[in-house]
Write an enzyme that holds these catalytic residues in place. Structure first.
Site, PDB file in Angstrom:
ATOM      1  N   ASP A   9       0.868  -1.163   0.000  1.00 23.49           N
ATOM      2  CA  ASP A   9       0.000   0.000   0.000  1.00 23.49           C
ATOM      3  C   ASP A   9       0.917   1.228   0.000  1.00 23.49           C
ATOM      4  O   ASP A   9       2.091   1.128   0.393  1.00 23.49           O
ATOM      5  CB  ASP A   9      -0.864  -0.044   1.272  1.00 23.49           C
ATOM      6  CG  ASP A   9      -1.656   1.222   1.480  1.00 23.49           C
ATOM      7  OD1 ASP A   9      -2.284   1.688   0.522  1.00 23.49           O
ATOM      8  OD2 ASP A   9      -1.645   1.756   2.611  1.00 23.49           O
ATOM      9  N   ASP A  11      -0.109   4.957   0.940  1.00 26.69           N
ATOM     10  CA  ASP A  11      -0.309   5.946   1.987  1.00 26.69           C
ATOM     11  C   ASP A  11      -0.417   5.274   3.354  1.00 26.69           C
ATOM     12  O   ASP A  11      -1.301   4.442   3.571  1.00 26.69           O
ATOM     13  CB  ASP A  11      -1.579   6.753   1.685  1.00 26.69           C
ATOM     14  CG  ASP A  11      -1.472   8.152   2.224  1.00 26.69           C
ATOM     15  OD1 ASP A  11      -0.351   8.602   2.505  1.00 26.69           O
ATOM     16  OD2 ASP A  11      -2.518   8.806   2.379  1.00 26.69           O
TER      17      ASP A  11
HETATM   18  P1  B16 Z   1      -6.588  10.132  -4.241  1.00 27.42           P
HETATM   19  P2  B16 Z   1      -3.722   4.200  -0.275  1.00 27.42           P
HETATM   20  C1  B16 Z   1      -5.601   6.108  -0.378  1.00 27.42           C
HETATM   21  O1  B16 Z   1      -4.278   5.690  -0.598  1.00 27.42           O
HETATM   22  C2  B16 Z   1      -5.709   6.924   0.890  1.00 27.42           C
HETATM   23  O2  B16 Z   1      -5.466   6.096   2.018  1.00 27.42           O
HETATM   24  C3  B16 Z   1      -7.106   7.485   1.001  1.00 27.42           C
HETATM   25  O3  B16 Z   1      -7.222   8.280   2.160  1.00 27.42           O
HETATM   26  C4  B16 Z   1      -7.430   8.321  -0.249  1.00 27.42           C
HETATM   27  O4  B16 Z   1      -8.753   8.821  -0.206  1.00 27.42           O
HETATM   28  C5  B16 Z   1      -7.256   7.429  -1.470  1.00 27.42           C
HETATM   29  O5  B16 Z   1      -5.922   6.925  -1.503  1.00 27.42           O
HETATM   30  C6  B16 Z   1      -7.540   8.161  -2.770  1.00 27.42           C
HETATM   31  O6  B16 Z   1      -6.561   9.103  -3.018  1.00 27.42           O
HETATM   32  O7  B16 Z   1      -7.588  11.202  -3.918  1.00 27.42           O
HETATM   33  O8  B16 Z   1      -5.162  10.607  -4.262  1.00 27.42           O
HETATM   34  O9  B16 Z   1      -6.952   9.365  -5.492  1.00 27.42           O
HETATM   35  O10 B16 Z   1      -3.698   4.085   1.226  1.00 27.42           O
HETATM   36  O11 B16 Z   1      -4.593   3.170  -0.974  1.00 27.42           O
HETATM   37  O12 B16 Z   1      -2.334   4.278  -0.873  1.00 27.42           O
HETATM   38 MG    MG Z   2      -2.941   3.168   3.321  1.00 28.85          MG
END
Ligand code: B16
Ligand code: MG
Length: 229
Positions: A9, A11
């Protein structure tokens, strides 16, 4: 089945932009006349942009047209990207660089270990470029390549497939409840990064990648399988 793939993953595992998401979503909610707490923001981890917006609007008791929602999501993303544009390699989370170094140099008994990114973020490539890790992955599955948000296993199943591996040959590294659930539904070993009180479905939990080596992880998978996980 031996482990030959690591699915990361982004984030909360490689970097942590949750606070940027929080600032941007909060700015949007405040403009709409309500607030969101830090605790509420925690529930958005691993959830796609549109699904997050829908949860936030429901939280604020609002119902808006699809056009307006698209406008809000676009504005939020602009605010978020302003913060992301300031990221540097110093924003890589503790233990990550050492773990990748270990991964590439180690001579594993069961053959090479390749790695993929499995993120629902549509900004994943941009973030990896900012922190200088874009070339560290053999495959990148991000929000532009999937139709289902975590906890659906699609992002990790596609990661395993791009690596040419069976899900049972993969370990998923996840900080979010939804992501751990996605890994388990996909048939992978789930290494939780965070607290065992939160990531209750994970097969093993460590506070950060500083707390485990590749060899220790592979041994833990074997032990867990030995006792019937
Ligand atoms: P974006 P991951 C996710 O990343 C985040 O945890 C989540 O908080 C966010 O809403 C989502 O990505 C979408 O992000 O707006 O940049 O497309 O944890 O799956 O790496
Ligand atoms: Mg994450």
């Amino acid at each position: 089945m031996p482990i030959n793939g690591f699915l990361f993953d982004l984030d909360g595992v490689i970097v942590d932009t949750a606070v940027f998401h929080y600032q941007a979503w909060r700015r949007m909610a405040n403009q709409l006349g309500f607030d969101i707490s830090h605790e509420f923001n925690e529930t958005l981890k691993g959830i796609s942009r549109m699904d997050s917006l829908n949860l936030i609007l429901a939280h604020g008791g609002m119902s808006l047209s699809d056009d307006r929602k698209l406008e809000l999501a676009t504005q939020k993303n602009e605010w978020y990207l302003e913060l992301v544009s300031q990221m540097t390699p110093d924003d890589i989370l503790p233990g990550v660089t050492g773990f990748f170094h270990d991964l590439k140099k180690a001579d594993h008994a069961d053959g090479p270990i390749t790695c993929a990114l499995g993120s629902v973020s549509k900004n994943a490539r941009l973030i990896l470029e900012r922190v200088g890790m874009i070339n560290d992955f053999d495959a990148i599955i991000d929000g532009t390549k999937i139709t289902n948000s975590k906890p659906h296993p699609e992002v990790f199943l596609k990661g395993a497939a791009e690596l040419g591996l069976d899900p049972a040959q993969c370990v998923v590294f996840e900080d979010a409840v939804a992501g751990v659930e996605a890994a388990k539904r996909g048939g992978m070993f789930a290494l939780g990064i965070g607290s065992p009180d939160v990531l209750t479905q994970a097969d093993l939990v460590v506070p950060s990648l500083e707390h485990i080596t590749v060899t220790e992880l592979l041994a833990a998978v074997e032990r867990a399988r030995g006792i019937g996980y």
